[in-house]
Write a protein that holds these residues in place. Sequence first.
Motif, PDB file in Angstrom:
ATOM      1  N   PRO A 124      -4.994  12.190   4.027  1.00 43.22           N
ATOM      2  CA  PRO A 124      -6.027  11.166   3.853  1.00 43.22           C
ATOM      3  C   PRO A 124      -7.379  11.710   3.405  1.00 43.22           C
ATOM      4  CG  PRO A 124      -5.480  11.465   6.175  1.00 43.22           C
ATOM      5  CD  PRO A 124      -4.462  12.203   5.393  1.00 43.22           C
ATOM      6  N   GLU A 125      -7.683  12.954   3.795  1.00 42.24           N
ATOM      7  CA  GLU A 125      -8.978  13.535   3.424  1.00 42.24           C
ATOM      8  C   GLU A 125      -9.116  13.707   1.920  1.00 42.24           C
ATOM      9  OE1 GLU A 125     -11.643  14.471   5.412  1.00 42.24           O
ATOM     10  OE2 GLU A 125     -10.570  13.355   6.963  1.00 42.24           O
ATOM     11  N   ASN A 126      -8.007  13.956   1.259  1.00 45.85           N
ATOM     12  CA  ASN A 126      -8.050  14.233  -0.177  1.00 45.85           C
ATOM     13  C   ASN A 126      -7.391  13.153  -1.027  1.00 45.85           C
ATOM     14  OD1 ASN A 126      -9.334  16.902  -0.116  1.00 45.85           O
ATOM     15  ND2 ASN A 126      -7.479  17.518   0.982  1.00 45.85           N
ATOM     16  N   PHE A 127      -7.057  12.016  -0.415  1.00 43.50           N
ATOM     17  CA  PHE A 127      -6.415  10.957  -1.194  1.00 43.50           C
ATOM     18  C   PHE A 127      -7.398  10.437  -2.245  1.00 43.50           C
ATOM     19  CE2 PHE A 127      -5.076   6.759  -2.370  1.00 43.50           C
ATOM     20  CZ  PHE A 127      -3.701   6.918  -2.526  1.00 43.50           C
ATOM     21  N   PRO A 128      -6.926  10.258  -3.504  1.00 40.82           N
ATOM     22  CA  PRO A 128      -7.846   9.842  -4.574  1.00 40.82           C
ATOM     23  C   PRO A 128      -8.243   8.368  -4.540  1.00 40.82           C
ATOM     24  CG  PRO A 128      -5.629  10.168  -5.467  1.00 40.82           C
ATOM     25  CD  PRO A 128      -5.585  10.609  -4.024  1.00 40.82           C
ATOM     26  N   PHE A 129      -9.542   8.143  -4.443  1.00 40.17           N
ATOM     27  CA  PHE A 129     -10.137   6.818  -4.593  1.00 40.17           C
ATOM     28  C   PHE A 129     -11.011   6.819  -5.847  1.00 40.17           C
ATOM     29  CE2 PHE A 129      -9.305   6.875  -0.037  1.00 40.17           C
ATOM     30  CZ  PHE A 129      -8.949   5.555   0.252  1.00 40.17           C
ATOM     31  N   VAL A 130     -11.188   5.646  -6.437  1.00 41.06           N
ATOM     32  CA  VAL A 130     -12.158   5.444  -7.511  1.00 41.06           C
ATOM     33  C   VAL A 130     -12.903   4.154  -7.199  1.00 41.06           C
ATOM     34  CG1 VAL A 130     -12.508   5.028  -9.991  1.00 41.06           C
ATOM     35  CG2 VAL A 130     -10.750   6.655  -9.252  1.00 41.06           C
ATOM     36  N   TYR A 141       0.808  -1.213   0.000  1.00 44.39           N
ATOM     37  CA  TYR A 141       0.000   0.000   0.000  1.00 44.39           C
ATOM     38  C   TYR A 141       0.844   1.267   0.000  1.00 44.39           C
ATOM     39  CZ  TYR A 141      -3.985  -2.939   1.483  1.00 44.39           C
ATOM     40  OH  TYR A 141      -4.969  -3.879   1.565  1.00 44.39           O
ATOM     41  N   ARG A 142       1.986   1.205   0.654  1.00 46.27           N
ATOM     42  CA  ARG A 142       2.813   2.415   0.797  1.00 46.27           C
ATOM     43  C   ARG A 142       3.235   2.951  -0.575  1.00 46.27           C
ATOM     44  NH1 ARG A 142       4.771   2.601   6.264  1.00 46.27           N
ATOM     45  NH2 ARG A 142       2.765   2.719   7.334  1.00 46.27           N
ATOM     46  N   GLY A 143       3.135   4.260  -0.717  1.00 49.85           N
ATOM     47  CA  GLY A 143       3.553   4.898  -1.957  1.00 49.85           C
ATOM     48  C   GLY A 143       2.495   4.883  -3.038  1.00 49.85           C
ATOM     49  N   ALA A 144       1.283   4.421  -2.715  1.00 46.03           N
ATOM     50  CA  ALA A 144       0.215   4.391  -3.715  1.00 46.03           C
ATOM     51  C   ALA A 144      -0.225   5.811  -4.057  1.00 46.03           C
ATOM     52  CB  ALA A 144      -0.960   3.585  -3.190  1.00 46.03           C
ATOM     53  N   ASP A 145      -0.567   6.013  -5.317  1.00 42.55           N
ATOM     54  CA  ASP A 145      -1.028   7.322  -5.791  1.00 42.55           C
ATOM     55  C   ASP A 145      -2.536   7.361  -5.983  1.00 42.55           C
ATOM     56  OD1 ASP A 145       1.632   8.504  -6.080  1.00 42.55           O
ATOM     57  OD2 ASP A 145       1.894   7.035  -7.670  1.00 42.55           O
ATOM     58  N   CYS A 146      -3.160   6.189  -6.062  1.00 44.24           N
ATOM     59  CA  CYS A 146      -4.612   6.110  -6.187  1.00 44.24           C
ATOM     60  C   CYS A 146      -5.038   4.723  -5.720  1.00 44.24           C
ATOM     61  CB  CYS A 146      -5.055   6.331  -7.641  1.00 44.24           C
ATOM     62  SG  CYS A 146      -6.844   6.295  -7.897  1.00 44.24           S
ATOM     63  N   CYS A 147      -6.210   4.646  -5.098  1.00 42.34           N
ATOM     64  CA  CYS A 147      -6.732   3.353  -4.646  1.00 42.34           C
ATOM     65  C   CYS A 147      -8.075   3.101  -5.332  1.00 42.34           C
ATOM     66  CB  CYS A 147      -6.892   3.346  -3.130  1.00 42.34           C
ATOM     67  SG  CYS A 147      -7.577   1.786  -2.490  1.00 42.34           S
ATOM     68  N   VAL A 148      -8.191   1.923  -5.944  1.00 37.67           N
ATOM     69  CA  VAL A 148      -9.418   1.539  -6.628  1.00 37.67           C
ATOM     70  C   VAL A 148     -10.168   0.529  -5.762  1.00 37.67           C
ATOM     71  CG1 VAL A 148     -10.412   0.618  -8.764  1.00 37.67           C
ATOM     72  CG2 VAL A 148      -8.213   1.828  -8.828  1.00 37.67           C
TER      73      VAL A 148
END
Length: 206
Positions: A115-121, A78-85
Amino acid sequence: MPSRRRTLLKVIILGDSGVGKTSLMNQYVNRKFSNQYKATIGADFLTKEVQFEDRLFTLQIWDTAGQERFQSLGVAFYRGADCCVLVYDVNSMKSFDNLNNWREEFLIQASPSDPENFPFVVLGNKVDVDGGNSRVVSEKKARAWCASKGNIPYFETSAKEGINVEEAFQCIAKNALKSGEEEEIYLPDTIDVGTSSQPRSTGCEC
């Protein structure tokens, strides 16, 4: 002359076992689908090069196992992820209900700086099954959940039929760009000719 710098974007796909994470990744990267289900053991990844506005990006897509006994592997991946799907099966209410657990687990393990603005899709997969007659999670319900979590982009997909897969991953790549620009890979034997400092639009119209 555009810069030939290449940026690595790390994308993590999470969701219950059997929702189609591996199939979505293979459909996007290899344009292939297999009816033979094989559970992912631990984690695996595929890469695909994408281009936005004359810049080359390497999308590194990590597919992690949905089984709980492999979740302890999470931190390193998980570390270093730029987006989580986050993926669920529209025909399985349990897989939808677990989206919140996967989202929370990611935020704990990855510890993103914002964490509030981390990109999820979010992807609601398997819309092709039984002509849509066996689905139990409505699009309205899924979109309401995404809205409640900060307007997460949402796509309904079919890895088998290729429905919305390309569009979803284009959005994923654009969202990854928002947090992934700092990790650049310089191609060998090239001269950095400098790049414009003009801000680039990475907003995802999804």
